[in-house]
Design an enzyme around this catalytic site. Structure first.
Site, PDB file in Angstrom:
ATOM      1  CD  GLU A   1      -2.721  -1.096   2.598  1.00  0.00           C
ATOM      2  OE1 GLU A   1      -2.672  -0.074   3.310  1.00  0.00           O
ATOM      3  OE2 GLU A   1      -3.412  -2.088   2.878  1.00  0.00           O
TER       4      GLU A   1
ATOM      5  CD  GLU B   1      -6.770  -2.363   1.179  1.00  0.00           C
ATOM      6  OE1 GLU B   1      -6.143  -1.301   1.329  1.00  0.00           O
ATOM      7  OE2 GLU B   1      -6.613  -3.348   1.909  1.00  0.00           O
TER       8      GLU B   1
ATOM      9  CG  ASP C   1      -1.529  -5.390  10.033  1.00  0.00           C
ATOM     10  OD1 ASP C   1      -2.258  -5.946  10.872  1.00  0.00           O
ATOM     11  OD2 ASP C   1      -1.782  -5.418   8.814  1.00  0.00           O
TER      12      ASP C   1
ATOM     13  CE  LYS D   1      -5.299  -4.806   9.024  1.00  0.00           C
ATOM     14  NZ  LYS D   1      -4.429  -5.706   8.225  1.00  0.00           N
TER      15      LYS D   1
ATOM     16  CG  HIS E   1      -9.768  -1.074   5.206  1.00  0.00           C
ATOM     17  ND1 HIS E   1      -9.987  -0.798   3.873  1.00  0.00           N
ATOM     18  CD2 HIS E   1      -8.408  -1.045   5.341  1.00  0.00           C
ATOM     19  CE1 HIS E   1      -8.840  -0.624   3.251  1.00  0.00           C
ATOM     20  NE2 HIS E   1      -7.872  -0.763   4.115  1.00  0.00           N
TER      21      HIS E   1
ATOM     22  CB  SER F   1      -7.858  -6.469   1.351  1.00  0.00           C
ATOM     23  OG  SER F   1      -7.686  -7.782   1.831  1.00  0.00           O
TER      24      SER F   1
END
Length: 434
Positions: A167, A210, A319, A344, A372, A374
């Protein structure tokens, strides 16, 4: 206050894969929640229960999880008669009902669907907007509007191009409000499309999972260059900064990092050591206005993380490293692996545990970015969550695709409702001034 009925069903997420939706009824009405799903999932996440024994939907059905809600969780909760305003008690009851640390018996997707619906019902019971109710659960008296991190170039497991890093994001930190941040994000996004179209042709403007563009480039520096150019053309240099989610676990092989991992014939001699990979990131930070890098190393490459975090002033986000799990977060805090938690809800599987993870990170002086997945749905719960938890930052895709805009549009509504009392995190997105 009591739950009258709970019913789960199988619906579809934004990738066309099955997911769980839960309807919960109280005297106040019906409350519906849908569960998202990730593509690049950390191995330490709570278990998302899939029908792996069935060929239907390529073994990705969720009828077992749905059945667990309808035949195990629902009867047990109805018998227990816990008020919907007792979120932690409901969540703890379901966790104990499952009995496994990773929620592997009933499925995190089953438990989370009910947990989300209960939270919505609890807000209605107290006649509070959902974001105010979440703030109450978290012990916050005030709320804050987040800086959106728009994922405008997709790579990694989210796109069929050659880009290794997943990303490339833009953060309108110089906006004065969330509404202005949306304008900045939208204008940069459309200018980026024009830049990509001019340089690579119209087919390079295809979008990933996304909503970000997925030009078939391999050079990650080129992705950053495209962002910088689009920001400049839009007239927002200095007001819009850059973030990245590298999702490095996806290109981690044999203790090294392969930036050509999508190529089956990738040359092992070109793979980078953790120190060499760190130098790539440092060069990027030096050349471009990067304020946040997520998952720069593998989820278990514990030696590499603290070195990079100590060597830079920017936000380093965990993450796959932390998976919203208190035990992983505690270890990361202890070794100073990163300085921000990506939150998440489906990684841990309940609202109560998500709030606990957030508070643990904030107590350690970390930032928290709500995220969010994917594979999303039209459920906009995380918009209220980020405002209520006062984290100051959210990533939920590009300003494109309705399942992404559902969250951004809800944030616009919340800011409108707050009126003159609305505060935007802006440059203080890492540590919002509440």
């Amino acid at each position: 206050m009591a739950i009258i009925a709970i019913h789960a069903r199988q619906i579809f997420d934004s990738r066309g894969n099955p997911t769980v939706e839960v309807d919960l009824k109280t005297a106040k009405g019906l409350f519906r929640a849908a569960v998202p799903s990730g593509a690049s999932t950390g191995v330490h996440e709570a278990l998302e229960l899939r029908d792996t024994n069935s060929k239907a939907y390529m073994c990705k059905g969720v009828l077992t999880a749905v059945s667990n809600v309808n035949n195990i969780i629902a009867p047990a909760l109805l018998k227990k008669q816990i008020p919907v305003t007792n979120q932690s008690e409901v969540d703890q009851f379901m966790i104990e009902l499952d009995g496994k640390e990773n929620k592997g018996n009933l499925g995190a997707n089953a438990i989370l669907g009910v947990s989300l619906a209960v939270c919505k019902a609890g807000a209605a019971e107290l006649n509070l907007p959902l974001y105010r109710y979440i703030a109450k659960l978290a012990g916050h008296k005030d709320v804050i509007m987040p800086v959106p991190a728009f994922n405008v170039i997709n790579g990694g497991s989210h796109a069929g191009n050659k880009l290794a890093m997943q990303e490339f994001m833009i953060l309108p930190t110089g906006a004065s409000s969330f509404t202005e941040a949306m304008q900045m994000g939208s204008e940069v996004y459309h200018n980026l499309k024009a830049v990509i179209k001019r340089e690579f042709g119209l087919d390079a403007c295809n979008v990933g999972d996304e909503g970000g563009f997925a030009p078939n480039i391999q050079d990650n520096m080129k992705g950053l260059q495209l962002l910088e150019e689009a920001i400049k053309i839009a007239g927002y240099t200095g007001k819009v900064e850059i973030g990245m989610d590298c999702a490095a676990s996806e290109y981690y092989k044999k203790g090294k990092y392969d930036l050509d991992f999508k190529n089956p014939q990738s040359a092992e001699s070109h793979w980078l050591s953790p120190d060499e990979m760190a130098n790539v990131y440092k060069e990027m930070i030096q050349k471009y206005p990067i304020v946040s890098i997520e998952d720069p190393f593998d989820q278990d490459d514990w030696d590499a993380w603290p070195k990079l975090t100590a060597s830079t002033n920017i936000q380093i986000v965990g993450d796959d490293l932390t998976v919203t799990n208190p035990k992983r977060i505690e270890k990361a805090i202890k070794v100073k692996a990163c300085n921000c938690l990506l939150l998440k809800v489906n990684q841990i599987g309940s609202i109560t545990e998500s709030i606990e993870a957030c508070k643990m990170a904030q107590k350690a002086g970390w930032g928290v970015m709500v995220s969010h997945r994917s594979g999303e749905t039209e459920d906009n719960f995380i918009a209220d969550l980020v405002v209520g938890l006062c984290t100051g930052q959210i990533k939920t895709g590009a300003p494109c695709r309705s399942e992404r805009l559902a969250k951004y549009n809800q944030l616009l509504r919340i800011e409108e409702e707050l009126g003159s009392t609305a505060k935007y995190a802006g440059k203080h997105f890492r540590h919002p001034q509440i």
